[in-house]
Design a protein around this motif. Structure first.
Motif, PDB file in Angstrom:
ATOM      1  N   GLY A  97      46.692  23.777 -31.295  1.00  0.00           N
ATOM      2  CA  GLY A  97      46.525  25.143 -30.825  1.00  0.00           C
ATOM      3  C   GLY A  97      47.363  25.322 -29.571  1.00  0.00           C
ATOM      4  N   TRP A  98      48.191  26.355 -29.542  1.00  0.00           N
ATOM      5  CA  TRP A  98      49.001  26.666 -28.338  1.00  0.00           C
ATOM      6  C   TRP A  98      48.637  28.065 -27.837  1.00  0.00           C
ATOM      7  N   GLY A  99      49.214  29.110 -28.447  1.00  0.00           N
ATOM      8  CA  GLY A  99      48.949  30.472 -27.991  1.00  0.00           C
ATOM      9  C   GLY A  99      48.036  31.224 -28.951  1.00  0.00           C
ATOM     10  N   LEU A 100      47.416  32.317 -28.428  1.00  0.00           N
ATOM     11  CA  LEU A 100      46.512  33.113 -29.257  1.00  0.00           C
ATOM     12  C   LEU A 100      46.552  34.567 -28.790  1.00  0.00           C
ATOM     13  N   THR A 101      46.560  35.506 -29.740  1.00  0.00           N
ATOM     14  CA  THR A 101      46.412  36.920 -29.382  1.00  0.00           C
ATOM     15  C   THR A 101      45.742  37.652 -30.531  1.00  0.00           C
ATOM     16  N   TYR A 102      45.346  38.897 -30.309  1.00  0.00           N
ATOM     17  CA  TYR A 102      44.610  39.680 -31.302  1.00  0.00           C
ATOM     18  C   TYR A 102      45.329  41.008 -31.507  1.00  0.00           C
ATOM     19  N   ARG A 138      58.877  26.088 -30.894  1.00  0.00           N
ATOM     20  CA  ARG A 138      58.218  25.966 -29.583  1.00  0.00           C
ATOM     21  C   ARG A 138      57.608  27.302 -29.127  1.00  0.00           C
ATOM     22  N   LEU A 139      57.159  28.122 -30.081  1.00  0.00           N
ATOM     23  CA  LEU A 139      56.491  29.378 -29.718  1.00  0.00           C
ATOM     24  C   LEU A 139      55.199  29.040 -28.993  1.00  0.00           C
ATOM     25  N   ASN A 140      54.957  29.738 -27.883  1.00  0.00           N
ATOM     26  CA  ASN A 140      53.839  29.345 -27.026  1.00  0.00           C
ATOM     27  C   ASN A 140      52.924  30.547 -26.778  1.00  0.00           C
ATOM     28  N   GLU A 141      52.713  30.945 -25.546  1.00  0.00           N
ATOM     29  CA  GLU A 141      51.750  32.017 -25.242  1.00  0.00           C
ATOM     30  C   GLU A 141      52.141  33.308 -25.948  1.00  0.00           C
ATOM     31  N   LEU A 142      51.135  34.061 -26.397  1.00  0.00           N
ATOM     32  CA  LEU A 142      51.370  35.255 -27.207  1.00  0.00           C
ATOM     33  C   LEU A 142      50.686  36.471 -26.600  1.00  0.00           C
ATOM     34  N   GLU A 143      51.227  37.655 -26.931  1.00  0.00           N
ATOM     35  CA  GLU A 143      50.563  38.893 -26.550  1.00  0.00           C
ATOM     36  C   GLU A 143      50.938  39.974 -27.558  1.00  0.00           C
ATOM     37  N   TYR A 144      49.915  40.623 -28.102  1.00  0.00           N
ATOM     38  CA  TYR A 144      50.165  41.754 -28.997  1.00  0.00           C
ATOM     39  C   TYR A 144      50.382  43.004 -28.135  1.00  0.00           C
ATOM     40  N   ILE A 145      51.562  43.614 -28.257  1.00  0.00           N
ATOM     41  CA  ILE A 145      51.890  44.794 -27.447  1.00  0.00           C
ATOM     42  C   ILE A 145      52.416  45.900 -28.353  1.00  0.00           C
ATOM     43  N   ASP A 146      51.569  46.895 -28.615  1.00  0.00           N
ATOM     44  CA  ASP A 146      52.008  48.111 -29.272  1.00  0.00           C
ATOM     45  C   ASP A 146      52.823  47.836 -30.545  1.00  0.00           C
ATOM     46  N   GLY A 147      52.242  47.083 -31.456  1.00  0.00           N
ATOM     47  CA  GLY A 147      52.907  46.855 -32.745  1.00  0.00           C
ATOM     48  C   GLY A 147      53.873  45.687 -32.783  1.00  0.00           C
ATOM     49  N   GLU A 148      54.022  44.978 -31.655  1.00  0.00           N
ATOM     50  CA  GLU A 148      54.908  43.799 -31.631  1.00  0.00           C
ATOM     51  C   GLU A 148      54.122  42.586 -31.143  1.00  0.00           C
ATOM     52  N   ILE A 149      54.557  41.402 -31.536  1.00  0.00           N
ATOM     53  CA  ILE A 149      54.029  40.166 -30.963  1.00  0.00           C
ATOM     54  C   ILE A 149      55.063  39.679 -29.938  1.00  0.00           C
ATOM     55  N   LEU A 176      60.210  36.500 -26.435  1.00  0.00           N
ATOM     56  CA  LEU A 176      60.651  37.063 -27.710  1.00  0.00           C
ATOM     57  C   LEU A 176      59.759  38.233 -28.083  1.00  0.00           C
ATOM     58  N   ARG A 177      60.389  39.327 -28.568  1.00  0.00           N
ATOM     59  CA  ARG A 177      59.630  40.449 -29.131  1.00  0.00           C
ATOM     60  C   ARG A 177      59.767  40.360 -30.643  1.00  0.00           C
ATOM     61  N   ILE A 178      58.626  40.091 -31.298  1.00  0.00           N
ATOM     62  CA  ILE A 178      58.646  39.727 -32.715  1.00  0.00           C
ATOM     63  C   ILE A 178      58.038  40.834 -33.578  1.00  0.00           C
ATOM     64  N   ASP A 179      58.713  41.125 -34.711  1.00  0.00           N
ATOM     65  CA  ASP A 179      58.173  42.036 -35.708  1.00  0.00           C
ATOM     66  C   ASP A 179      57.076  41.292 -36.487  1.00  0.00           C
ATOM     67  N   PRO A 180      55.825  41.752 -36.420  1.00  0.00           N
ATOM     68  CA  PRO A 180      54.737  41.004 -37.062  1.00  0.00           C
ATOM     69  C   PRO A 180      54.866  40.940 -38.586  1.00  0.00           C
ATOM     70  N   ASP A 181      55.537  41.895 -39.192  1.00  0.00           N
ATOM     71  CA  ASP A 181      55.653  41.899 -40.655  1.00  0.00           C
ATOM     72  C   ASP A 181      56.676  40.888 -41.142  1.00  0.00           C
ATOM     73  N   GLU A 241      56.638  25.317 -13.095  1.00  0.00           N
ATOM     74  CA  GLU A 241      57.048  24.652 -14.329  1.00  0.00           C
ATOM     75  C   GLU A 241      57.376  25.716 -15.375  1.00  0.00           C
ATOM     76  N   ALA A 242      56.994  25.498 -16.624  1.00  0.00           N
ATOM     77  CA  ALA A 242      57.390  26.402 -17.708  1.00  0.00           C
ATOM     78  C   ALA A 242      56.911  27.840 -17.487  1.00  0.00           C
ATOM     79  N   PHE A 243      57.795  28.789 -17.786  1.00  0.00           N
ATOM     80  CA  PHE A 243      57.453  30.214 -17.822  1.00  0.00           C
ATOM     81  C   PHE A 243      56.450  30.400 -18.949  1.00  0.00           C
ATOM     82  N   ASN A 244      55.241  30.864 -18.631  1.00  0.00           N
ATOM     83  CA  ASN A 244      54.202  30.977 -19.666  1.00  0.00           C
ATOM     84  C   ASN A 244      53.083  31.892 -19.207  1.00  0.00           C
ATOM     85  N   GLY A 245      52.721  32.845 -20.056  1.00  0.00           N
ATOM     86  CA  GLY A 245      51.628  33.753 -19.735  1.00  0.00           C
ATOM     87  C   GLY A 245      52.103  35.195 -19.780  1.00  0.00           C
ATOM     88  N   ILE A 246      51.618  35.949 -20.776  1.00  0.00           N
ATOM     89  CA  ILE A 246      51.944  37.367 -20.923  1.00  0.00           C
ATOM     90  C   ILE A 246      50.625  38.108 -21.129  1.00  0.00           C
TER      91      ILE A 246
END
Ligand SMILES: [Ca+2]
Length: 251
Positions: A125-130, A169-180, A191-196, A220-225
């Protein structure tokens, strides 16, 4: 090599590199605030005026409610030392906290921060969002798992690709207005990812944020959105970063 062939190869390389960069915009800082420089930040989210943050490391894994303006910790929970805390997501009044290799997620009441449940899953388990219907889990690979929150069953898998190539190496995640939005471990780009489709729609280059960190920091690593949907604000930070930044959502 014939000169014409060499020139064609060079031109192709330049064009490919330009195409790669064209989808990337710098992170524009709106403001910054203190952040606990001892926090090995894993998960970050915004809810009801406060940040909720999880930290990692055995024996130092915590879930905190943090004032975004001051960095002060208002409430905190710890995991037993055998667990290494990872990403965090909220569904209604519940917080879901991943662990790295234990295959176990913990469910907390968002108000009291009391432990109220557990979930099992396979792998890391690394990152999680809803996203409003499902949880999205990263595990350090190029593939995100879309989960049924009730039992963490896998609904589908989405491979993330940029210009057709998988990004791992995808890590911390955040769902923002239709994008991951995703951090990439040891990379200063979001990265701004198309969920589909899993396609990378664009990148935000946050490397400039490091210039605003004190020179003697152990950043250290850039992480947290974290996204404040009510006020359309995006907050970012990193592991052991002494600052939290609000950045423009649309650079
Ligand atoms: Ca997040």
């Amino acid at each position: 090599m014939p000169r014409l062939l060499a020139l064609s190869i060079l031109l192709a390389a330049v064009l490919a590199s330009t195409a790669c960069r064209a989808d990337t915009a710098p992170a524009n800082v709106i403001s910054s605030a203190p952040h606990d420089a001892a926090a090995f930040t894993q998960g970050l989210l915004f809810h009801d005026g406060m940040l909720y943050e999880t930290t990692g490391k055995h024996g130092r894994s915590t879930l905190r409610r943090v004032d975004p303006a001051t960095g002060n910790i208002h409430a905190q929970q710890r995991l037993p030392a055998r667990y290494f805390g990872e990403g965090l997501a909220r569904i209604d009044d519940k917080l879901y906290w991943l662990t790295w290799k234990a295959g176990e997620a913990f469910v907390f009441d968002a108000a009291s921060l009391e432990l109220i449940g557990r979930r099992r899953y396979t792998g890391e388990g690394w990152g999680l969002t809803y996203d409003g219907a499902h949880l999205w889990l990263s595990d350090g690979t190029d593939t995100l798992r879309v989960l049924d929150p009730s039992d963490f069953g896998v609904v589908r898998r989405v491979q993330v690709r940029r210009n057709g190539r998988p990004v791992d190496r995808l890590n911390e995640l955040e769902y923002i207005d239709g994008e991951i939005w995703a951090n990439v471990w040891f990379d200063d780009h979001i990265l701004r990812i198309d969920p589909d489709s899993g396609a990378v729609l664009g990148r935000i280059d946050a490397s400039g944020l490091r210039e605003a960190l004190p020179g003697d920091s152990n950043a250290e690593a850039f992480n947290g959105i974290a996204y404040d949907s009510d006020n359309d604000r995006v907050y970012v930070t990193g592991k052991y970063w002494p600052r939290l930044f609000e950045i423009e959502r649309s650079p």
